[in-house]
Design an enzyme around this catalytic site. Sequence first.
Site, PDB file in Angstrom:
ATOM      1  N   MET C   1      43.084   9.105 -54.141  1.00  0.00           N
ATOM      2  CA  MET C   1      42.941   9.583 -52.814  1.00  0.00           C
ATOM      3  C   MET C   1      41.384   9.156 -52.605  1.00  0.00           C
ATOM      4  O   MET C   1      40.526   9.801 -51.899  1.00  0.00           O
ATOM      5  CB  MET C   1      42.793  10.846 -53.034  1.00  0.00           C
ATOM      6  CG  MET C   1      43.427  11.636 -51.642  1.00  0.00           C
ATOM      7  SD  MET C   1      44.274  13.086 -51.767  1.00  0.00           S
ATOM      8  CE  MET C   1      45.465  12.561 -53.320  1.00  0.00           C
ATOM      9  N   PRO C   2      41.038   7.996 -52.678  1.00  0.00           N
ATOM     10  CA  PRO C   2      39.656   7.455 -52.352  1.00  0.00           C
ATOM     11  C   PRO C   2      39.452   7.160 -50.904  1.00  0.00           C
ATOM     12  O   PRO C   2      40.254   6.953 -50.109  1.00  0.00           O
ATOM     13  CB  PRO C   2      39.612   6.294 -53.096  1.00  0.00           C
ATOM     14  CG  PRO C   2      40.839   5.965 -53.978  1.00  0.00           C
ATOM     15  CD  PRO C   2      41.839   6.825 -53.382  1.00  0.00           C
ATOM     16  N   TYR C   3      38.258   7.355 -50.679  1.00  0.00           N
ATOM     17  CA  TYR C   3      37.756   6.817 -49.059  1.00  0.00           C
ATOM     18  C   TYR C   3      36.425   6.053 -49.502  1.00  0.00           C
ATOM     19  O   TYR C   3      35.631   6.372 -50.290  1.00  0.00           O
ATOM     20  CB  TYR C   3      37.173   8.210 -48.475  1.00  0.00           C
ATOM     21  CG  TYR C   3      36.289   7.805 -47.357  1.00  0.00           C
ATOM     22  CD1 TYR C   3      37.015   7.573 -46.064  1.00  0.00           C
ATOM     23  CD2 TYR C   3      34.850   7.806 -47.361  1.00  0.00           C
ATOM     24  CE1 TYR C   3      36.265   7.197 -45.108  1.00  0.00           C
ATOM     25  CE2 TYR C   3      34.102   7.258 -46.044  1.00  0.00           C
ATOM     26  CZ  TYR C   3      34.723   7.126 -45.068  1.00  0.00           C
ATOM     27  OH  TYR C   3      34.083   6.695 -44.002  1.00  0.00           O
ATOM     28  N   PHE C  47      41.638   5.142 -48.166  1.00  0.00           N
ATOM     29  CA  PHE C  47      41.151   4.807 -46.773  1.00  0.00           C
ATOM     30  C   PHE C  47      40.033   3.952 -47.017  1.00  0.00           C
ATOM     31  O   PHE C  47      39.155   4.293 -47.861  1.00  0.00           O
ATOM     32  CB  PHE C  47      40.715   6.171 -46.186  1.00  0.00           C
ATOM     33  CG  PHE C  47      41.689   6.971 -45.604  1.00  0.00           C
ATOM     34  CD1 PHE C  47      42.992   6.545 -45.772  1.00  0.00           C
ATOM     35  CD2 PHE C  47      41.366   8.233 -44.976  1.00  0.00           C
ATOM     36  CE1 PHE C  47      44.070   7.723 -45.248  1.00  0.00           C
ATOM     37  CE2 PHE C  47      42.403   9.222 -44.571  1.00  0.00           C
ATOM     38  CZ  PHE C  47      43.825   8.535 -44.721  1.00  0.00           C
TER      39      PHE C  47
END
Lengths: 74, 74, 74, 74, 74, 74
Positions: C1-3, C47
């Site tokens: 779930m990286p940004y 993202f």
Amino acid sequence: MPYVNIQVTKEGGPEGTGPSAEQKAALIKGTTDLLVDVLGKSPATTFVVVEEVALENWGVGGLPVTDYRSSLTE
Amino acid sequence: MPYVNIQVTKEGGPEGTGPSAEQKAALIKGTTDLLVDVLGKSPATTFVVVEEVALENWGVGGLPVTDYRSSLTE
Amino acid sequence: MPYVNIQVTKEGGPEGTGPSAEQKAALIKGTTDLLVDVLGKSPATTFVVVEEVALENWGVGGLPVTDYRSSLTE
Amino acid sequence: MPYVNIQVTKEGGPEGTGPSAEQKAALIKGTTDLLVDVLGKSPATTFVVVEEVALENWGVGGLPVTDYRSSLTE
Amino acid sequence: MPYVNIQVTKEGGPEGTGPSAEQKAALIKGTTDLLVDVLGKSPATTFVVVEEVALENWGVGGLPVTDYRSSLTE
Amino acid sequence: MPYVNIQVTKEGGPEGTGPSAEQKAALIKGTTDLLVDVLGKSPATTFVVVEEVALENWGVGGLPVTDYRSSLTE
């Protein structure tokens, strides 16, 4: 596909505790609902990241928060 | 002169451990190589900062990550 | 779930043009592949946001980038 | 109504200690004074947030900071 | 004393238009109300900054957003 | 090896003009000097990025900045 970063102070003592898990869940739910309602975004691609900042690392009025608050009540 | 900020969750338990030092080194190397290859940037002026976020501080689908993952497998 | 947030200068003139659409697509693909390879992240919840910064808004060595580069070649 | 985010490494050991409370207060005061002097901003609506980053989470030259510094002195 | 940064895509064409002024005002009001309700923060020291990101600068699934959406409907 | 991000409003009209090139150079110089003085950082590895935010994208007191200022003088 929004990304929201919420920075808040860790209140309650030198180390501080920050918001509780329940409060953070409420911030995540409320922010996501808002983006769904206002912009029609999909919750599954809405990220909300809460960052907790120690009181001595947050400045306002040219002072760390704790000193600033003291200055307001003097 | 790029600056890259990589935010990832701290996996593995309530406190989580985040990526290992080796994994962070691999992220730093890979990101820097990418900016050199694609944009011809100089490594010496390419900063990469990895931020590790507790699971209860990261929201998706209107829920903290742990709850969101549980909801997908129910 | 990286940004991931990538900040780069807009090169090439007072207004600058920044990286091309192809270069930005390459940054997005390369960064996502890296997070898949190193941390086993899912591309669908990774993202990557590219921010392009005007040369006069980026400082290094105490100078806006353009002046800094001039100072190095003097 | 400015918001300033200052990211610095935590120096001094594996965990690092980061800047002292006095140093952070000096950064907050100096940054706020600067925004008042240059742009005429009001201190009461000027936020300064200091983020301290572990050495292994900060990369430059394609390496974590500690390795990068070692490479310069070899 | 919260600071909230909301990043959303600029929809509607190559340049995109982003959210309308009314939509941005609704995001600002909703986020501020949320922080007041959940954490008891003061509106006067709650900042909300909306950043609008061009579609070609936002990546998900390893692709710029426009390509990613096309890939989902193929 | 600091990275500093300064967000300020673009004042002066619907589109706004933001700070001038001279003002931005002064912010860059002042911030860099501060980090040299307080923390002994090297200017060559100190980045300062100025972001200019449209008035309607910045909220305080639950309102876009322009409305907020009007509310204070009513």
